[in-house]
Scaffold this active site. Sequence first.
Site, PDB file in Angstrom:
ATOM      1  N   ASP A   1       0.851  -1.197   0.000  1.00  0.00           N
ATOM      2  CA  ASP A   1       0.000   0.000   0.000  1.00  0.00           C
ATOM      3  C   ASP A   1       0.884   1.243   0.000  1.00  0.00           C
ATOM      4  OD1 ASP A   1      -2.117  -1.731   0.378  1.00  0.00           O
ATOM      5  OD2 ASP A   1      -2.146  -1.437   2.559  1.00  0.00           O
TER       6      ASP A   1
HETATM    7  N1  URA Z   1      -1.121  -5.942   4.015  1.00  0.00           N
HETATM    8  C1  URA Z   1      -1.611  -4.702   4.008  1.00  0.00           C
HETATM    9  O1  URA Z   1      -2.637  -4.431   4.611  1.00  0.00           O
HETATM   10  N2  URA Z   1      -0.945  -3.745   3.314  1.00  0.00           N
HETATM   11  C2  URA Z   1       0.199  -3.977   2.648  1.00  0.00           C
HETATM   12  O2  URA Z   1       0.772  -3.071   2.045  1.00  0.00           O
HETATM   13  C3  URA Z   1       0.702  -5.291   2.662  1.00  0.00           C
HETATM   14  C4  URA Z   1       0.026  -6.250   3.353  1.00  0.00           C
END
Ligand code: URA
Length: 240
Positions: free
Chosen positions: A102
């Site tokens: 993310d």
């Molecule tokens: N899980 C998440 O919630 N975000 C990420 O970036 C990776 C794994």
Amino acid sequence: MPDMRVHRALAQAGVASRRAAEGLVSEGRVTVNGAVAAVGQIVSDRDVIAVDGRRVRAEPIRTYMLNKAMGVVSTASDPEGRPTVLDGLPADVRLYPIGRLDIDTTGLLLITNDGDLAHRLMHPRSKVPKTYEALVDGRVSSATVRTLRTGIQLEDGPTQPAAVEVLERRAQGGTWLRIEITEGRNRQVRRMCEAVGHDVRRLVRTRYAGVGLGGLARGQHRLLSSAELARLDAQVGATR
Ligand code: URA
């Protein structure tokens, strides 16, 4: 390109999947230096490989580790002009990230032009372990840790068992958790924590498929070592 079997070299060059490339070899459609290739034949940089008489030009294969910074998007280009994980990496080969983090997750992201490796690592059947450290709101009870470990019902189905431990309980009310999952669903760690009532404040990925960030500073990248590449191969059951 390190020495490797001819079907792998074809897969890396984007000719076909590894299995389909092996089919091309067994059908006698592949030549190495003008002679029909044998299944499993080892080739090197110096060899001229052709399929149906047409030469295959393999790019040098590169796999990098990036310690992704906050605010950087995990795509090759961003219509909104935000910084991407490819900024600052060499542009002489066509690189792309293996999976995504993310925009507000930091930490370990692999970036490669090895299509075959990327495909294998991202395949759900590979079940590669991914380790995160998450600072979540509030005090996480032992019962909640057990629930996270066993599996949680999310809107896209139950989560598989996860390894979860408390790293630190902060005086100001947050808890640092270490969470290892073998799935790669969208925003999975954030959704797992939210589902048990603990929103994620910070999320860092520290390990992926047996390789760790080590001392790599935030925002920096480096090539993987041959020992790390061998560990990735072992994770996906690949031989060179
Ligand atoms: N899980 C998440 O919630 N975000 C990420 O970036 C990776 C794994």
